[in-house]
Structures are given as structure tokens and as C-alpha cells.
Design a protein around this motif. Structure first.
Motif: not given
Length: 266
Positions: A107-131
Motif C-alpha cells: 500500500p501507499a507509503g509503506f516502508r519495507v523490511v525483508r527478513c529471513m528467519p529459520n525454523t528454530p525460532a519456533l523454540v526460541g533459538e532462531g538465527a535471522a537476518a533482515f535488510a
């Protein structure tokens, strides 16, 4: 933060649940939407947050977490725009959707962050990056880091490195599962019962990873502390080197990253 969650499956529930536990957001400030009633109900039970029957019901939120399948994202963002949403932050964990694509379909005026999480996030041990997208601010980066970091660790990287992140931490859990299985098989081969071998193998990898993270020592230094001259460990390490384990893991990350790039172009 008034957070709208589009797609209330396992990853959306894990991220929101972690953010609530970390007090990055309160359950009362979260609204979720999922086309499947069972997923919406499970989201509420897991997080304590409410859900809405239509995406348009999220339009009053100032931050959106996009957790749909990639092929569902365009319709979801169109419905969000039709509901009147504008000028908000979109944090996307939808695999393969580039920042350019997200910016052109949001939608108009939205600011975007693209992320790459991983499945250990499901148990609180994720390793992610974002741009960050071109209009995203340092405050937006902090919001993404807070959300992803509530279920593990999160690093900001240029979008050009997200394929490398996909190959390493996105696909990496599968590589680790294979190593755990193989170590357990080795224990069984040497006489251990299957259940004990599997638990010992999994705990060994968890313990080793914790030592790397908490000591800050290089893995090679920690390895050398275990391998005494003429001992059992150096004999095993020699077998791993002869079997090409190191090269295989490097190649696995490289091939996964290359495949991520191919899928992104497709």
C-alpha cells in the motif's frame, strides 16, 4: 506498536509469541488474520492476541508482519490497501520476495523490511537476518531486530547477502539435523540404544554451539582443546577430514545459497 499479522501459522505465532514474552509488544496491541479458522484459533490460544475475519480489519495497525506463502502475498497486500492501510511498516518473512517486489506491491507509503528467519525460532533459538528497504528508517530496523531477536538473534545485512543467509541459517538446521542423526547412528553402531544415542548427539551439538556463543572463542580453538595428542578425538577428526565433512558442509551452504538466488529470480 500496533502489530497486524498476516498469516498466523507456526512462524507468525512463534515471532509474535516471542515478542510478547520479551515485552516488545503486548498481546492487546496485536491483531492477526489467517484465512484458515483453525490457524487463527491456534494463534489466539498460543499468543493471547486477537484475530479479525478480514485483512481489512488490520488497516489501523502501524506495523505489519507478512507471514504468508509467497504466492499469497500479492492478494493479501492488495486487500490491505483496499482496507485503507497506508504509511506503515511492513516486515516480510515471505520467502523469495525481494524488497523491490514488496515495495511495488505494498500500500501507499509503506516502508519495507525483508527478513529471513529459520525454523528454530519456533523454540526460541532462531538465527535471522533482515535488510531494509529504501524508505525504511533506523527505527524500522530496531523494530525488526526487536521482533526477530525475541526468538533468537537477528543481524542486519544488505539484501544481496540474504541468499547467503538462506544457505547458512535458513537451510542450516536441516544440515544440523543430518549431523545429529549421523552421530546418533555412530553411537548405535558402537552399541548405544537408539534413544540414548539420539539424546546424547543432540545435546552434544547444543552444548558445543553454546560454548562457541558464550565463550567467543574460535571453533578451531575449542576443537584443539578437546583433541589431545594421540587421543580418541584426533582419531575421529582425521576420519572426518578424510571423509570430506568440512568440504561437504561448505558446499551445502554454497549450493543452498545459489538455489535461493535462482528461486528469487524465478
Amino acid at each position: 506498536m500496533k502489530l497486524g499479522v498476516i498469516g498466523c501459522g507456526k512462524m507468525g505465532s512463534a515471532l509474535v509469541g516471542g515478542a510478547i514474552r520479551a515485552k516488545a509488544v503486548s498481546a492487546g496491541d496485536v491483531l492477526g488474520y489467517d484465512p484458515f479458522p483453525a490457524s487463527a484459533e491456534a494463534f489466539t490460544e498460543t499468543t493471547g492476541a486477537s484475530t479479525v475475519a478480514e485483512i481489512g480489519g488490520l488497516s489501523g495497525c502501524d506495523t505489519f508482519l507478512l507471514c504468508t506463502k509467497p504466492h499469497q502475498a500479492e492478494a493479501a497486500l492488495r486487500q490491505l490497501a483496499d482496507g485503507g492501510a497506508s504509511g506503515a511498516l511492513l516486515i516480510s518473512v515471505a520467502a523469495g520476495l525481494s524488497i523491490d517486489w514488496l515495495q511495488s506491491h505494498s500500500p501507499a507509503g509503506f516502508r519495507v523490511v525483508r527478513c529471513m528467519p529459520n525454523t528454530p525460532a519456533l523454540v526460541g533459538e532462531g538465527a535471522a537476518a533482515f535488510a531494509l528497504g529504501t524508505e525504511a528508517s533506523s527505527d524500522d530496523a530496531s523494530a525488526a531486530r526487536s521482533l526477530l531477536g525475541s526468538v533468537g538473534i537477528a543481524h542486519e545485512v544488505p539484501e544481496s547477502l540474504l541468499d547467503a543467509v538462506t544457505g547458512l541459517s535458513g537451510s542450516g538446521p536441516a544440515f544440523a539435523f543430518l549431523m545429529i542423526e549421523a552421530l546418533a547412528d555412530g553411537g548405535v553402531r558402537c552399541g548405544l540404544p537408539r534413544a540414548q544415542a539420539l539424546e546424547l548427539a543432540a545435546q552434544t551439538l547444543r552444548g558445543a554451539a553454546t560454548m562457541v556463543l558464550e565463550t567467543g572463542d574460535h571453533p578451531a580453538v575449542l576443537k584443539d582443546r578437546v583433541a589431545s595428542p594421540g587421543g580418541t578425538t584426533i582419531a575421529g577428526l582425521a576420519a572426518m577430514e578424510a571423509g570430506g565433512v568440512r568440504d561437504a558442509l561448505i558446499e551445502a551452504v554454497t549450493m543452498a545459497a545459489q538455489r535461493s538466488a535462482e528461486l528469487g529470480k524465478a
